[in-house]
Design a protein around this motif. Structure first.
Motif, PDB file in Angstrom:
ATOM      1  N   ARG A 157      -7.921   2.337  -9.372  1.00  0.00           N
ATOM      2  CA  ARG A 157      -7.005   2.612  -8.261  1.00  0.00           C
ATOM      3  C   ARG A 157      -7.749   3.360  -7.168  1.00  0.00           C
ATOM      4  O   ARG A 157      -8.628   4.157  -7.461  1.00  0.00           O
ATOM      5  N   ASP A 205       0.833  -1.206   0.000  1.00  0.00           N
ATOM      6  CA  ASP A 205       0.000   0.000   0.000  1.00  0.00           C
ATOM      7  C   ASP A 205       0.866   1.254   0.000  1.00  0.00           C
ATOM      8  O   ASP A 205       0.570   2.219  -0.709  1.00  0.00           O
ATOM      9  N   GLU A 206       1.943   1.233   0.796  1.00  0.00           N
ATOM     10  CA  GLU A 206       2.831   2.394   0.848  1.00  0.00           C
ATOM     11  C   GLU A 206       3.495   2.628  -0.504  1.00  0.00           C
ATOM     12  O   GLU A 206       3.592   3.748  -0.981  1.00  0.00           O
ATOM     13  N   SER A 237       1.516   9.210  -5.796  1.00  0.00           N
ATOM     14  CA  SER A 237       1.623  10.612  -5.396  1.00  0.00           C
ATOM     15  C   SER A 237       2.869  11.286  -5.980  1.00  0.00           C
ATOM     16  O   SER A 237       2.943  12.504  -6.003  1.00  0.00           O
ATOM     17  N   GLN A 252       2.395   1.752  -3.392  1.00  0.00           N
ATOM     18  CA  GLN A 252       1.402   2.257  -4.332  1.00  0.00           C
ATOM     19  C   GLN A 252       1.126   3.748  -4.085  1.00  0.00           C
ATOM     20  O   GLN A 252       0.994   4.531  -5.022  1.00  0.00           O
ATOM     21  N   ARG A 253       1.099   4.109  -2.801  1.00  0.00           N
ATOM     22  CA  ARG A 253       0.843   5.509  -2.460  1.00  0.00           C
ATOM     23  C   ARG A 253       2.002   6.395  -2.953  1.00  0.00           C
ATOM     24  O   ARG A 253       1.779   7.441  -3.565  1.00  0.00           O
TER      25      ARG A 253
END
Ligand code: ADP
Ligand code: ADP
Length: 226
Positions: A225, A175-176, A183, A178-179
């Protein structure tokens, strides 16, 4: 636009045991900001591909370009996360994250805040002053991930970065990642043995043949997403 271009790349290792063809006329592009995963059986040349993309190895045939420029040596705008993090045992966790900054001959004090921020990201801030041997394998791997991000690279190369992590840490790290990817607009080339990881994270999945690695499939993933 194309960020990483791999065109007709072949590489054969020469060793005492003979010639080992690792990659055979491999071609693909990673578009600016794309997340591309590479799947393939053990020994099909995935690690070799990352070494080529990072300039640690040169192709024997074909070409590798980054934003149109031939890749000839490791560069600041390319971060690598290796399968085995190989941390320096005599340096603290924080110092290990700063190693790429020193390697580029820069003053490490400049990167301290950034390094602490990255350690927070991988949930290791309380261990900044510890030494690698005091950490579990999964924690060491997370130090390697922080180290790969220290230059805020435009292209991030990752070799099975989550393989050694327990299931819960792996989900958090995915998740990190992907973030960070969504971003910051980084391009990512991500090697994995995990089809779920590849499907969850990627825009595109490349499947390589058994050794020597050739491109068997290129699959576009179009998942919504978060
Ligand atoms: P993967 O990461 O997909 O497992 P690698 O890129 O590590 O594959 O290796 C591709 C093939 O090349 C393997 O068969 C491996 O044994 C061989 N190989 C890798 N490095 C060397 C080397 N330095 N000398 C000889 N053969 C090598
Ligand atoms: P990885 O998949 O993480 O690259 P490997 O077990 O394939 O790890 O290889 C570890 C190192 O050993 C490689 O970096 C390579 O230099 C070397 N190596 C791998 N296969 C061979 C081989 N067949 N002959 C000589 N060296 C090899």
């Amino acid at each position: 636009p194309t960020h990483l271009e791999v065109a007709d790349v072949s590489l054969t290792y020469e060793s005492r045991r003979g010639r080992v063809p690792a990659l055979d006329r491999l071609s693909f592009d990673v578009a600016q900001g794309a997340f591309v995963s590479v799947l393939g059986p053990s020994g099909c040349g995935k690690s070799t591909l990352l070494k080529l993309a990072s300039g640690l190895l040169r192709p024997m045939a074909g070409r590798i370009r980054l934003a149109g420029e031939p890749v000839t040596a490791p560069r600041r705008d390319v971060g690598i996360v290796f399968q085995q993090p190989t941390l320096l045992p005599w340096k603290t966790v924080l110092e290990n994250v700063l190693v790429p900054i020193r390697a580029m001959g820069r003053d490490a004090s400049a990167g301290r805040e950034r390094a602490l921020e990255l350690l927070r990201l991988v949930k290791l801030e309380p261990f900044a002053a510890n030494y690698p041997h005091e950490l579990s394998g999964g924690m060491q791997q997370r130090v390697g991930i922080a180290r790969g991000l220290i230059h805020d690279p435009a292209l991030l190369l990752m070799d099975e970065p989550f393989a050694a992590l327990d299931a819960m840490t792996r989900e958090t790290m995915m998740d990190e990642l992907q973030r960070i990817w969504m971003s910051t607009g980084k391009s990512v080339l991500f090697i994995t043995h995990s089809i779920p990881e590849a499907v969850y994270l990627s825009d595109r999945i490349l499947v390589l043949s058994p050794r020597p690695g050739r491109l068997l499939h290129s699959v576009d993933v179009d998942l919504p997403r978060p």
